[in-house]
Design a protein around this motif. Structure first.
Motif, PDB file in Angstrom:
ATOM      1  N   TRP A  69       0.810  -1.222   0.000  1.00 17.09           N
ATOM      2  CA  TRP A  69       0.000   0.000   0.000  1.00 17.09           C
ATOM      3  C   TRP A  69       0.844   1.274   0.000  1.00 17.09           C
ATOM      4  CZ3 TRP A  69      -4.646   0.604  -1.612  1.00 17.09           C
ATOM      5  CH2 TRP A  69      -5.532  -0.492  -1.569  1.00 17.09           C
ATOM      6  N   ILE A  70       2.072   1.175   0.530  1.00 14.63           N
ATOM      7  CA  ILE A  70       2.938   2.360   0.525  1.00 14.63           C
ATOM      8  C   ILE A  70       3.547   2.575  -0.856  1.00 14.63           C
ATOM      9  CG2 ILE A  70       5.152   3.287   1.392  1.00 14.63           C
ATOM     10  CD1 ILE A  70       4.451   2.165   4.127  1.00 14.63           C
ATOM     11  N   VAL A  71       4.019   1.486  -1.473  1.00 14.55           N
ATOM     12  CA  VAL A  71       4.809   1.629  -2.698  1.00 14.55           C
ATOM     13  C   VAL A  71       3.975   1.632  -3.984  1.00 14.55           C
ATOM     14  CG1 VAL A  71       6.686   0.641  -4.076  1.00 14.55           C
ATOM     15  CG2 VAL A  71       6.836   0.634  -1.579  1.00 14.55           C
ATOM     16  N   VAL A  72       3.056   0.670  -4.117  1.00 15.04           N
ATOM     17  CA  VAL A  72       2.365   0.491  -5.409  1.00 15.04           C
ATOM     18  C   VAL A  72       1.594   1.741  -5.872  1.00 15.04           C
ATOM     19  CG1 VAL A  72       0.631  -0.861  -6.667  1.00 15.04           C
ATOM     20  CG2 VAL A  72       2.336  -2.021  -5.282  1.00 15.04           C
ATOM     21  N   PRO A  73       0.758   2.367  -5.014  1.00 16.05           N
ATOM     22  CA  PRO A  73       0.046   3.565  -5.488  1.00 16.05           C
ATOM     23  C   PRO A  73       1.003   4.659  -5.966  1.00 16.05           C
ATOM     24  CG  PRO A  73      -0.865   2.818  -3.403  1.00 16.05           C
ATOM     25  CD  PRO A  73       0.367   2.016  -3.636  1.00 16.05           C
ATOM     26  N   GLN A  74       2.119   4.834  -5.235  1.00 16.78           N
ATOM     27  CA  GLN A  74       3.069   5.877  -5.641  1.00 16.78           C
ATOM     28  C   GLN A  74       3.705   5.549  -6.985  1.00 16.78           C
ATOM     29  OE1 GLN A  74       5.519   7.932  -2.946  1.00 16.78           O
ATOM     30  NE2 GLN A  74       4.776   6.816  -1.195  1.00 16.78           N
ATOM     31  N   GLN A  75       4.094   4.280  -7.149  1.00 19.06           N
ATOM     32  CA  GLN A  75       4.698   3.882  -8.429  1.00 19.06           C
ATOM     33  C   GLN A  75       3.726   4.069  -9.581  1.00 19.06           C
ATOM     34  OE1 GLN A  75       6.692  -0.105  -8.038  1.00 19.06           O
ATOM     35  NE2 GLN A  75       8.143   1.045  -9.264  1.00 19.06           N
ATOM     36  N   LEU A  76       2.469   3.727  -9.317  1.00 15.05           N
ATOM     37  CA  LEU A  76       1.436   3.840 -10.340  1.00 15.05           C
ATOM     38  C   LEU A  76       1.266   5.300 -10.769  1.00 15.05           C
ATOM     39  CD1 LEU A  76      -0.354   1.755 -11.710  1.00 15.05           C
ATOM     40  CD2 LEU A  76      -2.161   2.280 -10.098  1.00 15.05           C
ATOM     41  N   VAL A  77       1.217   6.192  -9.778  1.00 14.25           N
ATOM     42  CA  VAL A  77       1.044   7.619 -10.096  1.00 14.25           C
ATOM     43  C   VAL A  77       2.275   8.152 -10.830  1.00 14.25           C
ATOM     44  CG1 VAL A  77       0.575   9.923  -9.163  1.00 14.25           C
ATOM     45  CG2 VAL A  77      -0.500   7.945  -8.123  1.00 14.25           C
ATOM     46  N   VAL A  78       3.471   7.672 -10.442  1.00 16.88           N
ATOM     47  CA  VAL A  78       4.698   8.080 -11.148  1.00 16.88           C
ATOM     48  C   VAL A  78       4.581   7.725 -12.623  1.00 16.88           C
ATOM     49  CG1 VAL A  78       7.137   7.438 -11.508  1.00 16.88           C
ATOM     50  CG2 VAL A  78       6.341   8.016  -9.225  1.00 16.88           C
ATOM     51  N   GLU A  79       4.186   6.464 -12.878  1.00 17.82           N
ATOM     52  CA  GLU A  79       4.144   5.992 -14.266  1.00 17.82           C
ATOM     53  C   GLU A  79       3.077   6.722 -15.080  1.00 17.82           C
ATOM     54  OE1 GLU A  79       3.883   2.048 -12.892  1.00 17.82           O
ATOM     55  OE2 GLU A  79       6.056   1.782 -12.884  1.00 17.82           O
ATOM     56  N   VAL A  80       1.896   6.906 -14.484  1.00 18.45           N
ATOM     57  CA  VAL A  80       0.815   7.598 -15.199  1.00 18.45           C
ATOM     58  C   VAL A  80       1.192   9.063 -15.440  1.00 18.45           C
ATOM     59  CG1 VAL A  80      -1.606   8.303 -15.099  1.00 18.45           C
ATOM     60  CG2 VAL A  80      -0.950   6.035 -14.284  1.00 18.45           C
ATOM     61  N   SER A  81       1.792   9.706 -14.428  1.00 15.50           N
ATOM     62  CA  SER A  81       2.144  11.127 -14.575  1.00 15.50           C
ATOM     63  C   SER A  81       3.215  11.323 -15.644  1.00 15.50           C
ATOM     64  CB  SER A  81       2.594  11.729 -13.241  1.00 15.50           C
ATOM     65  OG  SER A  81       3.756  11.092 -12.767  1.00 15.50           O
ATOM     66  N   VAL A  82       4.186  10.399 -15.712  1.00 20.64           N
ATOM     67  CA  VAL A  82       5.210  10.496 -16.768  1.00 20.64           C
ATOM     68  C   VAL A  82       4.538  10.367 -18.132  1.00 20.64           C
ATOM     69  CG1 VAL A  82       7.198   9.354 -17.828  1.00 20.64           C
ATOM     70  CG2 VAL A  82       7.142   9.678 -15.380  1.00 20.64           C
ATOM     71  N   ASN A  83       3.594   9.439 -18.237  1.00 25.40           N
ATOM     72  CA  ASN A  83       2.894   9.254 -19.513  1.00 25.40           C
ATOM     73  C   ASN A  83       2.136  10.511 -19.929  1.00 25.40           C
ATOM     74  OD1 ASN A  83       2.160   5.682 -19.124  1.00 25.40           O
ATOM     75  ND2 ASN A  83       3.883   6.728 -20.042  1.00 25.40           N
ATOM     76  N   ILE A  84       1.502  11.174 -18.985  1.00 30.05           N
ATOM     77  CA  ILE A  84       0.766  12.411 -19.303  1.00 30.05           C
ATOM     78  C   ILE A  84       1.750  13.494 -19.765  1.00 30.05           C
ATOM     79  CG2 ILE A  84      -0.641  14.285 -18.347  1.00 30.05           C
ATOM     80  CD1 ILE A  84      -1.823  12.105 -16.414  1.00 30.05           C
TER      81      ILE A  84
END
Length: 398
Positions: A69-84
């Motif tokens: 719960w600490i790592v996965v949401p942050q990684q997900l937002v990192v990846e989506v934000s880079v894509n945007i």
């Protein structure tokens, strides 16, 4: 490691000023190199076991459930934000290329260029996996090094502009403070290799006599020397040439020699086409796993076609709606890059190794955690204000 974030560094310098700007660039370089070293060391700290994913390391440090719960949401937002951000960058650079090559042509909206860029991603996203990722990575690395070099060498060629000013661009104190905060996020966004470092290390063979951390660390040092050779000249020379009138993407400020700047913009496009996929792959993986396991979809071509196309369309829609390069960088850079890059590795290190209170290791980690935490709180405030200000004067879908 060298992302398109490098293009915003002269603009970040204009918001930070000479002294603080240089200090923050160097400090970020040192802190992120240190946290990268920690991750390389922690990859094989348990004998006979390798932590190939960021979240596996999180689970070792914080426990099975909490680690996820600490790592996965942050990684997900990192990846989506880079894509945007890469959607915006790809569209901007295509538009600049078109305007330079054909100055007399009919004006085409930036929205359409982002759509053109997205159309390539719709096709590429259907690749089942990235066995040929090394080829894509090599092309991206060559491109990023080339356009960084063009950015600073063309700035040298252009020379210091007449009436160049190095004061803060904003006339009000509030504007200066918020601009400073947003620029911190711009810098954080530029250092973004930590989210994939364990996956890269996992591909290196390892034995007790020859652990993977030795060749990996050599690779990291070489990568960081190249990062310094790309980032520092672009940031400092770009700011020196244009002062506080520099645009949020240095290649948009440069016009001549036309063929060279057009080529640099095309290199950015090629780079972000590949990088978009590199960051999107883990998201596709997570998305498809969830659809199959939780919602009982049957795996196959149809699922892949729909799920991935919807994701690409979503990032395209957000990029078209908010095409504010600097504001997005500041906001996401602080919100999600600061934790995963600046202080999460330090928290894990403290949780796993438990260094003696007051020791050098303990002290260093706490300094990084405090600085990273401040960055995470403050930078998104500046970034969000920048987006709001840009949105005020921006005609949507223009």
């Amino acid at each position: 490691m060298v992302g398109a974030g490098v293009l915003s560094l002269p603009y970040a310098m204009s918001e930070l000023g000479w002294g603080p700007g240089i200090a923050i660039l160097i400090l970020s370089w040192i802190i992120t190199l240190y946290t990268l070293w920690q991750m390389v060391e922690m990859h094989e700290m348990v004998p006979g076991k390798r932590f190939d994913r960021y979240h596996e390391l999180g689970q070792e440090a914080f426990g099975e459930k909490l680690g996820l719960w600490i790592v996965v949401p942050q990684q997900l937002v990192v990846e989506v934000s880079v894509n945007i951000v890469y959607m915006v960058t790809g569209g901007q650079s295509l538009k600049k290329f078109h305007d330079l090559v054909c100055p007399d042509c009919k004006h085409i909206k930036q929205t359409y260029f982002i759509m053109i860029f997205a159309s390539v991603q719709f096709v590429l996203s259907q690749l089942p996996n990235f066995n040929s990722i090394s080829g894509v990575s090599l092309a991206a690395a060559v491109m990023s090094f080339s356009y960084s070099t063009i950015a600073w060498s063309a700035s040298v060629e252009k020379g210091k502009q007449e009436n160049v000013e190095y004061g803060y661009p904003s006339s009000s104190t509030a504007g200066t403070v918020f601009g400073f905060l947003s620029a911190l996020g711009d810098v954080a966004f530029a250092y973004a290799g930590h989210n994939v470092v364990l996956e890269i290390q996992a591909t290196i063979p390892s034995t007790p006599e020859k652990p993977s951390k030795k060749p990996m660390w050599k690779g990291v040092v070489v990568a960081y020397i190249i990062v310094a050779l790309c980032y520092f000249p672009v940031a400092l020379i770009g700011y020196w040439a244009f002062g506080n009138s520099v645009q949020d993407n240095i290649l948009l400020s440069l016009e001549k020699p036309t063929w060279l700047i057009a080529m640099a913009n095309m290199m950015v496009v090629v780079h972000v086409i590949g990088s978009y996929q590199i960051y999107a792959m883990p998201v596709f993986d997570m998305l498809e796993t969830m659809l199959v396991k939780r919602l009982y979809f049957s795996p196959g071509l149809m699922l892949r076609l729909i799920a991935r196309s919807v994701y690409v369309a979503l990032t395209m829609f957000i990029a078209i709606t908010f095409p504010f390069f600097s504001g997005l960088l500041g906001f996401f850079g602080g919100l999600v890059f600061a934790p995963t890059t600046y202080f999460l590795p330090c928290v894990m290190w403290l949780a796993i190794y438990k260094p003696k209170v007051g020791s050098l290791s303990w002290f260093t980690n706490w300094v990084c955690i405090i600085l990273g935490f401040l960055l995470m709180i403050l930078a998104p405030i500046g970034g969000l204000r920048q987006i709001i200000l840009d949105a005020k004067t921006y005609k949507f879908y223009s």
